[in-house]
Scaffold this motif. Sequence first.
Motif, PDB file in Angstrom:
ATOM      1  N   UNK A   1       0.768  -1.578   0.036  1.00  0.00           N
ATOM      2  CA  UNK A   1       0.062  -0.311   0.691  1.00  0.00           C
ATOM      3  C   UNK A   1       1.138   1.099  -0.252  1.00  0.00           C
ATOM      4  N   UNK A   2       2.117   0.928   0.570  1.00  0.00           N
ATOM      5  CA  UNK A   2       2.821   2.446   0.989  1.00  0.00           C
ATOM      6  C   UNK A   2       3.777   2.890  -0.826  1.00  0.00           C
ATOM      7  N   UNK A   3       3.773   1.771  -1.232  1.00  0.00           N
ATOM      8  CA  UNK A   3       4.622   1.712  -2.526  1.00  0.00           C
ATOM      9  C   UNK A   3       3.693   1.883  -3.178  1.00  0.00           C
ATOM     10  N   UNK A   4       2.437   1.581  -3.202  1.00  0.00           N
ATOM     11  CA  UNK A   4       1.421   2.396  -3.754  1.00  0.00           C
ATOM     12  C   UNK A   4       1.205   3.575  -4.381  1.00  0.00           C
ATOM     13  N   UNK A   5       0.850   4.273  -3.129  1.00  0.00           N
ATOM     14  CA  UNK A   5       0.709   5.695  -2.268  1.00  0.00           C
ATOM     15  C   UNK A   5       1.969   6.120  -3.266  1.00  0.00           C
ATOM     16  N   UNK A   6       3.308   5.561  -2.903  1.00  0.00           N
ATOM     17  CA  UNK A   6       4.560   7.263  -3.792  1.00  0.00           C
ATOM     18  C   UNK A   6       3.952   6.972  -4.904  1.00  0.00           C
ATOM     19  N   UNK A   7       4.303   5.747  -5.800  1.00  0.00           N
ATOM     20  CA  UNK A   7       3.764   5.976  -6.887  1.00  0.00           C
ATOM     21  C   UNK A   7       2.719   6.761  -7.529  1.00  0.00           C
ATOM     22  N   UNK A   8       1.173   6.544  -7.113  1.00  0.00           N
ATOM     23  CA  UNK A   8       0.440   7.960  -7.104  1.00  0.00           C
ATOM     24  C   UNK A   8       1.204   8.931  -7.148  1.00  0.00           C
ATOM     25  N   UNK A   9       1.958   9.229  -5.844  1.00  0.00           N
ATOM     26  CA  UNK A   9       2.485  10.985  -5.946  1.00  0.00           C
ATOM     27  C   UNK A   9       3.951  11.274  -6.744  1.00  0.00           C
ATOM     28  N   UNK A  10       3.918  10.297  -6.921  1.00  0.00           N
ATOM     29  CA  UNK A  10       5.065  10.530  -8.062  1.00  0.00           C
ATOM     30  C   UNK A  10       4.818  11.350  -9.182  1.00  0.00           C
ATOM     31  N   UNK A  11       3.355   9.933  -9.640  1.00  0.00           N
ATOM     32  CA  UNK A  11       2.381  10.045 -10.806  1.00  0.00           C
ATOM     33  C   UNK A  11       2.007  11.964 -10.913  1.00  0.00           C
ATOM     34  N   UNK A  12       1.378  12.194  -9.449  1.00  0.00           N
ATOM     35  CA  UNK A  12       0.362  14.015  -9.350  1.00  0.00           C
ATOM     36  C   UNK A  12       1.741  14.444  -9.295  1.00  0.00           C
ATOM     37  N   UNK A  13       2.709  14.111  -9.265  1.00  0.00           N
ATOM     38  CA  UNK A  13       3.877  15.408  -8.925  1.00  0.00           C
ATOM     39  C   UNK A  13       4.323  15.435 -10.812  1.00  0.00           C
TER      40      UNK A  13
ATOM     41  N   UNK B   1       3.984  19.249 -14.399  1.00  0.00           N
ATOM     42  CA  UNK B   1       5.190  19.176 -15.303  1.00  0.00           C
ATOM     43  C   UNK B   1       5.355  18.980 -16.858  1.00  0.00           C
ATOM     44  N   UNK B   2       5.093  18.088 -16.964  1.00  0.00           N
ATOM     45  CA  UNK B   2       5.043  17.463 -18.486  1.00  0.00           C
ATOM     46  C   UNK B   2       3.594  18.254 -19.031  1.00  0.00           C
ATOM     47  N   UNK B   3       3.121  18.349 -18.720  1.00  0.00           N
ATOM     48  CA  UNK B   3       1.801  19.363 -19.465  1.00  0.00           C
ATOM     49  C   UNK B   3       1.624  20.787 -19.556  1.00  0.00           C
ATOM     50  N   UNK B   4       2.476  21.535 -18.445  1.00  0.00           N
ATOM     51  CA  UNK B   4       2.857  22.492 -18.781  1.00  0.00           C
ATOM     52  C   UNK B   4       4.523  22.899 -19.592  1.00  0.00           C
ATOM     53  N   UNK B   5       4.913  21.986 -19.175  1.00  0.00           N
ATOM     54  CA  UNK B   5       6.247  22.056 -20.131  1.00  0.00           C
ATOM     55  C   UNK B   5       6.736  21.161 -21.017  1.00  0.00           C
ATOM     56  N   UNK B   6       5.717  20.544 -21.911  1.00  0.00           N
ATOM     57  CA  UNK B   6       6.334  19.561 -22.606  1.00  0.00           C
ATOM     58  C   UNK B   6       7.558  20.404 -23.609  1.00  0.00           C
ATOM     59  N   UNK B   7       7.694  21.738 -24.053  1.00  0.00           N
ATOM     60  CA  UNK B   7       8.663  21.809 -24.692  1.00  0.00           C
ATOM     61  C   UNK B   7       9.897  21.394 -24.245  1.00  0.00           C
ATOM     62  N   UNK B   8      10.069  22.311 -23.306  1.00  0.00           N
ATOM     63  CA  UNK B   8      11.335  22.064 -21.865  1.00  0.00           C
ATOM     64  C   UNK B   8      12.416  20.690 -21.823  1.00  0.00           C
ATOM     65  N   UNK B   9      11.117  19.545 -22.004  1.00  0.00           N
ATOM     66  CA  UNK B   9      12.059  17.764 -21.990  1.00  0.00           C
ATOM     67  C   UNK B   9      12.672  18.013 -23.659  1.00  0.00           C
ATOM     68  N   UNK B  10      12.226  18.029 -24.249  1.00  0.00           N
ATOM     69  CA  UNK B  10      12.280  18.401 -25.970  1.00  0.00           C
ATOM     70  C   UNK B  10      14.190  19.280 -25.865  1.00  0.00           C
ATOM     71  N   UNK B  11      14.008  20.216 -24.941  1.00  0.00           N
ATOM     72  CA  UNK B  11      15.086  20.916 -25.301  1.00  0.00           C
ATOM     73  C   UNK B  11      16.507  20.478 -24.081  1.00  0.00           C
ATOM     74  N   UNK B  12      15.715  19.614 -23.064  1.00  0.00           N
ATOM     75  CA  UNK B  12      16.687  19.016 -22.020  1.00  0.00           C
ATOM     76  C   UNK B  12      17.379  17.921 -22.826  1.00  0.00           C
TER      77      UNK B  12
END
Length: 152
Positions: free
Chosen positions: A69-81, A85-96
């Motif tokens: 359950x803890x692992x699942x919670x950590x995964x959900x938190x990581x995805x939500x974080x 960031x990906x949605x707001x700045x998709x071009x940043x990842x292309x530049x990186x």
Amino acid sequence: MSDATDRPVDDDAWAKACAEDLEAEKARRRAQHGPPPGSAAEELRKLVDAVADKVSSLQSPLFGAAAQGTVQQIIKQAKSAVEPVIERNPDVFDHIAAAGSELLAAYRSAVEGQERRWTQGAGDPAGTEKKADDSSDPRDEGPAAGEHIDLD
């Protein structure tokens, strides 16, 4: 009047034919090589999902129900974080990704140059011929001979 003058002229016939050929070539390449990679943001999202799936699938007797359950919670938190960031700045990842490729190319160039200097030509194997008043950089003198190291 002949048939050639009776037909309406399609000004975009060449452009249409080229577009059709291009689409056919793209379809052939997709069939042969699979779909092309997405943007860096899409690839990061796929990586996060793949890691989350892999971690979720790991079931060990060492992990209890509470740990799962803890692992699942950590995964959900990581995805939500990561998602906003990906949605707001998709071009940043292309530049990186592009910057990372450039850094890798620069590193590779530096390493190849150094390896070439190590493996080419003969010179002073001990490097003892440098004069006290010589202010030039020994790396500017060209390749130096390799030094034998006895490991016995």
